[in-house]
Enzyme design. Structure first.
Site, PDB file in Angstrom:
ATOM      1  N   ASP A  60       0.823  -1.218   0.000  1.00 21.05           N
ATOM      2  CA  ASP A  60       0.000   0.000   0.000  1.00 21.05           C
ATOM      3  C   ASP A  60       0.858   1.269   0.000  1.00 21.05           C
ATOM      4  OD1 ASP A  60      -1.543  -2.216   0.915  1.00 21.05           O
ATOM      5  OD2 ASP A  60      -2.942  -0.877   1.937  1.00 21.05           O
ATOM      6  N   ASN A 123      -8.414  -2.344  -2.599  1.00 24.16           N
ATOM      7  CA  ASN A 123      -9.801  -2.031  -2.233  1.00 24.16           C
ATOM      8  C   ASN A 123     -10.064  -0.520  -2.220  1.00 24.16           C
ATOM      9  OD1 ASN A 123      -8.105  -2.076   0.169  1.00 24.16           O
ATOM     10  ND2 ASN A 123      -9.974  -1.637   1.311  1.00 24.16           N
ATOM     11  N   HIS A 124      -9.001   0.293  -2.230  1.00 21.95           N
ATOM     12  CA  HIS A 124      -9.212   1.750  -2.301  1.00 21.95           C
ATOM     13  C   HIS A 124      -9.278   2.262  -3.735  1.00 21.95           C
ATOM     14  CE1 HIS A 124      -9.341   3.013   1.914  1.00 21.95           C
ATOM     15  NE2 HIS A 124      -8.703   1.864   2.099  1.00 21.95           N
ATOM     16  N   HIS A 172      -4.116  -7.999  -3.650  1.00 18.94           N
ATOM     17  CA  HIS A 172      -4.084  -6.959  -2.615  1.00 18.94           C
ATOM     18  C   HIS A 172      -4.522  -7.494  -1.251  1.00 18.94           C
ATOM     19  CE1 HIS A 172      -4.185  -3.065  -0.764  1.00 18.94           C
ATOM     20  NE2 HIS A 172      -5.390  -3.341  -0.293  1.00 18.94           N
TER      21      HIS A 172
HETATM   22 MN    MN Z   1      -6.266  -2.147   1.401  1.00 18.39          MN
END
Ligand code: MN
Length: 297
Positions: A60, A123-124, A172
């Site tokens: 990330d 997920n972002h 991820h």
């Molecule tokens: Mn994440």
């Protein structure tokens, strides 16, 4: 020079001097997004690569441009030939101080080195996360709704997973509940700006977390449909798919990385000081699967 088009020379100049990413005009950014989208959308959900040299995996970023600059100093060695491939595991935006600069920089890398640089979806990279965690406000505030729409159209183009010939698998988040064979990932429709429970397997790929506390699956604190996966489910999965190492991101461990399941799963996080004092790491792996964790700024 047409204001909307960025020359390869200019792209390389920014890649070499990351602070120059802030010089991009609105039209430059639109050009960047649409070009990156054209490249990404042609890639399969599950990318397969061979390699004889070193790979670099990056966790990330979350708008931490300083960490990205540290990564640039690693990857730029030998005129960007030190690593054969550089795999980003997603979550480029939300939360951090320089989200636009961070995503634009990785898009420049993708355009300039389309085969060397791999960008997976986090997920972002979804509209619902951006509404709550900052990226929507950053883009809307600086450039308006239309540019945000361009980013949200881009999200569906990001591939979801990677498998190497040496049998490193990465995503991820983690292992979804009903994933038998990794090739099933290619059956998913990823071209969605947002991902929710209607696309359960897709959601679980980018959201699930490992835990040593259970053997199979249990509901996650993160939300409905999201799971924690345990050692037995994990071991069955890697044995079915002949996976030697599973690399994922998504969790900000204080050290910047954490091993699970007898070192068969490695979780990495590459944004420093995301939580008070957390370290950031990236991981270098050669063809013999020797692992070198590298602390970055
Ligand atoms: Mn994440």
């Amino acid at each position: 020079m047409n204001n909307s088009i960025i020359s390869r020379k200019k792209i390389k100049e920014i890649i070499d001097n990351p602070d120059k990413v802030s010089e991009l005009s609105l039209n430059n950014i639109k050009f960047l997004i649409s070009n990156a989208r054209e490249i990404l959308k042609k890639e399969p959900n599950l990318i397969k690569i061979g390699h004889s040299g070193k790979l670099l995996f990056v966790g990330d970023i979350h708008g931490n441009f300083e960490s990205l600059v540290s990564i640039q100093s690693l990857i730029s060695r030998n005129e960007y030939n030190y690593y054969e491939k550089i795999i980003f595991l997603g979550d480029f935006v939300d939360r951090g101080p320089m989200q636009l600069e961070s995503i634009n920089y990785v898009l420049l890398l993708k355009i300039y080195f389309p085969n060397k640089v791999i960008l997976l979806r986090g997920n972002h990279e979804t509209t619902s996360m951006n509404e709550y965690y900052g990226f929507y406000n950053v883009v809307y505030g600086r450039y308006g709704q239309e540019l945000y729409n361009n980013y949200s159209d881009l999200y569906g183009a990001f591939p979801l997973a990677l498998i190497t010939e040496s049998r490193i698998f990465c995503v991820h988040g983690g292992l979804p509940e009903n994933l038998e064979k990794i090739e099933q990932i290619n059956d998913l429709n990823r071209f969605l700006s947002d991902i929710d429970i209607d696309n359960l397997m897709l959601m679980q790929l980018i959201w699930n977390d490992p835990t040593e506390d259970i053997q199979f699956f249990t509901d996650s604190f993160r939300g409905i449909g999201i799971k924690l996966f345990g050692e037995k489910a994990f071991r069955d999965f890697i044995s079915r798919n002949n996976i030697k190492l599973f690399i994922r991101a998504h969790e900000a461990f204080l050290q910047g990385y954490k091993y699970f399941f007898d070192n068969k799963l490695l979780s990495i996080f590459s944004a420093a000081n995301y939580r008070a004092g957390n370290q950031a790491h990236v991981v270098e792996i050669n063809k013999n699967l020797d692992i070198k964790l590298i602390k970055i700024g």
